[in-house]
Write a protein that holds these residues in place. Structure first.
Motif, short mmCIF file in Angstrom:
data_model
loop_
_atom_site.label_atom_id
_atom_site.label_comp_id
_atom_site.label_asym_id
_atom_site.label_seq_id
_atom_site.Cartn_x
_atom_site.Cartn_y
_atom_site.Cartn_z
N HIS A 83 0.69 -1.10 0.00
CA HIS A 83 -0.22 0.11 0.10
C HIS A 83 0.96 1.34 -0.08
N PHE A 84 0.67 1.96 -0.95
CA PHE A 84 1.53 3.25 -1.02
C PHE A 84 0.74 4.57 -0.75
N PHE A 85 1.46 5.38 0.29
CA PHE A 85 0.69 6.69 0.45
C PHE A 85 1.77 7.77 0.27
N GLN A 86 0.85 8.83 -0.21
CA GLN A 86 1.60 10.03 -0.75
C GLN A 86 1.11 11.40 0.08
N ALA A 87 2.33 11.61 1.02
CA ALA A 87 1.91 12.77 2.00
C ALA A 87 2.22 14.28 1.04
N ALA A 88 1.53 15.28 1.75
CA ALA A 88 1.53 16.61 1.04
C ALA A 88 2.95 17.04 1.03
N TYR A 89 3.85 17.02 2.27
CA TYR A 89 5.34 17.50 2.30
C TYR A 89 5.79 16.55 3.07
N LEU A 90 7.12 16.86 3.15
CA LEU A 90 8.33 16.06 3.65
C LEU A 90 7.90 15.79 5.17
N GLU A 91 7.59 16.70 5.87
CA GLU A 91 7.31 16.79 7.32
C GLU A 91 6.11 15.83 7.70
N GLU A 92 4.95 16.15 6.95
CA GLU A 92 3.84 15.31 7.27
C GLU A 92 4.33 13.79 6.85
N ARG A 93 4.91 13.48 5.83
CA ARG A 93 5.44 11.91 5.67
C ARG A 93 6.22 11.28 6.73
N ASP A 94 7.13 12.24 7.37
CA ASP A 94 8.00 11.81 8.46
C ASP A 94 7.38 11.56 9.63
N ALA A 95 6.28 12.14 10.01
CA ALA A 95 5.42 12.12 10.98
C ALA A 95 4.62 11.05 10.88
N TRP A 96 4.09 10.68 9.74
CA TRP A 96 3.06 9.40 9.43
C TRP A 96 4.07 8.17 9.59
N VAL A 97 5.26 8.15 9.37
CA VAL A 97 6.04 7.08 9.13
C VAL A 97 6.55 6.88 10.73
N ARG A 98 6.98 7.91 11.28
CA ARG A 98 7.39 7.74 12.78
C ARG A 98 6.09 7.22 13.80
#
Length: 339
Positions: free
Chosen positions: A67-82
């Motif tokens: 399942h692939f997810f695309q965040a709107a910006y870098l900080e949002e992606r890192d927060a989801w991954v964390r």
């Protein structure tokens, strides 16, 4: 997102639970379109499977479904991954994810309702004001300082003193109600300071569902204006545009520049000053087959949508399917490389 249920990318409202991820077609929907269980799952970030998409991470479920997810910006992606990694770790260790363990470790009284407090903090009239703050030649949009958080907690009688405020704010941070922005607050959140949350005027934070994004900038407004027009023109031409406030369609001349990443639009009849601009940094651009909540158009395969980092939707119509593809590829390239 893209995954086993969808062959193409679709914008979805995603909710992280203790044992899985639910996704909805819209935020207001009562029932999810599906769920990805986290037990036995693994996460990969950054994900390079899609070279033309930014801020993608991959969640591989126990049955080897990707399942692939695309965040709107870098900080949002890192927060989801964390947070997803933390949830998987808790499941593997036989623990409950975040909410209970964090409360106990910080010794937060059971009478405090973090969810209700968070809603109060976001109140447009009485809550914490989201600002545009500058530090180290960067501009942090829709954020606030650690000091302003503690000040608000004191003024709202949520705490008796600033020491209690640090404890409460640290709990809000650990639970994901606040996110760190910038090196100072991120370092503290990662355990490089005495407290996870900092009562400092140069420590920045933001609400996870706000339109936060960080960009390089200058304190001189005139310089900023000139910077917006310094880039090389990548593509230009006329498109039919639907206003994001008024749902009427108008022909506009569009000029796409590579650095900074802006798509300016003008009156096609002439005029040097743009009518507006779409900031492409962290945006998502996709082809769409029809318009939501609107009439069906006679010509298919010529519409596309731009979703900006602060979740403003723009719908554009090209003259042909080939031209639409050219615009999408050009915007994706600029969004990936421009500032």
């Amino acid at each position: 997102m893209q995954g086993s249920m969808f062959n193409t990318w679709k914008p979805m409202w995603v909710v992280l639970l203790e044992d899985g991820i639910e996704f909805y077609k819209r935020k207001a929907d009562n029932s999810p379109k599906g769920m990805v269980p986290l037990k036995g799952s693994s996460i990969n970030s950054p994900c390079q499977d899609f070279g033309k998409r930014m801020f993608v991470f991959k969640l591989t479920a126990a049955k080897q479904q990707d399942h692939f997810f695309q965040a709107a910006y870098l900080e949002e992606r890192d927060a989801w991954v964390r947070d997803i990694k933390k949830a998987i770790h808790c499941i593997d260790g036989g623990q409950r994810f975040a909410r209970k363990s964090t409360r106990k470790s910080i010794r937060l009284p059971e009478t405090i309702n973090l969810s209700a407090l968070y809603l109060s903090m976001k109140d447009p009239e009485k809550g914490i004001k989201e600002l545009k703050l500058e530090k180290d030649k960067k501009v942090f949009n829709h954020c606030f300082t650690g000091t302003s958080v503690i000040d608000w907690l004191v003024s709202s009688n949520s705490i008796r003193n600033r020491k209690e405020g640090l404890m409460l704010a640290s709990s809000l941070l650990s639970e994901g109600y606040l996110q760190p922005a910038g090196d100072t607050s991120k370092a503290a959140a990662e355990g490089l300071s005495d407290t996870p949350f900092l009562d400092l005027s140069d420590a920045y934070y933001y609400f996870p569902d706000s339109g936060f994004f960080c960009e390089g900038n200058s304190s001189d407004d005139d310089v900023v204006l000139k910077e917006e027009f310094r880039g090389i023109v990548v593509k230009q031409g006329c498109l039919l545009k639907q206003g994001h406030r008024r749902k009427n369609w108008k022909v506009r001349k569009f000029v796409l520049r590579d650095d900074p990443a802006y798509l300016h639009y003008y009156d096609p009849a002439g005029g040097e000053e743009p009518l507006g601009a779409i900031h492409l940094r962290g945006c998502v651009v996709t082809a769409v087959e029809d318009m939501p909540d609107s009439k069906k158009y006679d010509v298919d395969n010529i519409l596309f949508e731009i979703i900006t980092a602060n979740e403003i939707h723009y719908y554009l119509q090209a003259a042909s399917s080939a031209e639409r593809t050219e615009w999408i590829k050009a915007i994706q390239a600029v969004a990936r490389t421009g500032k």
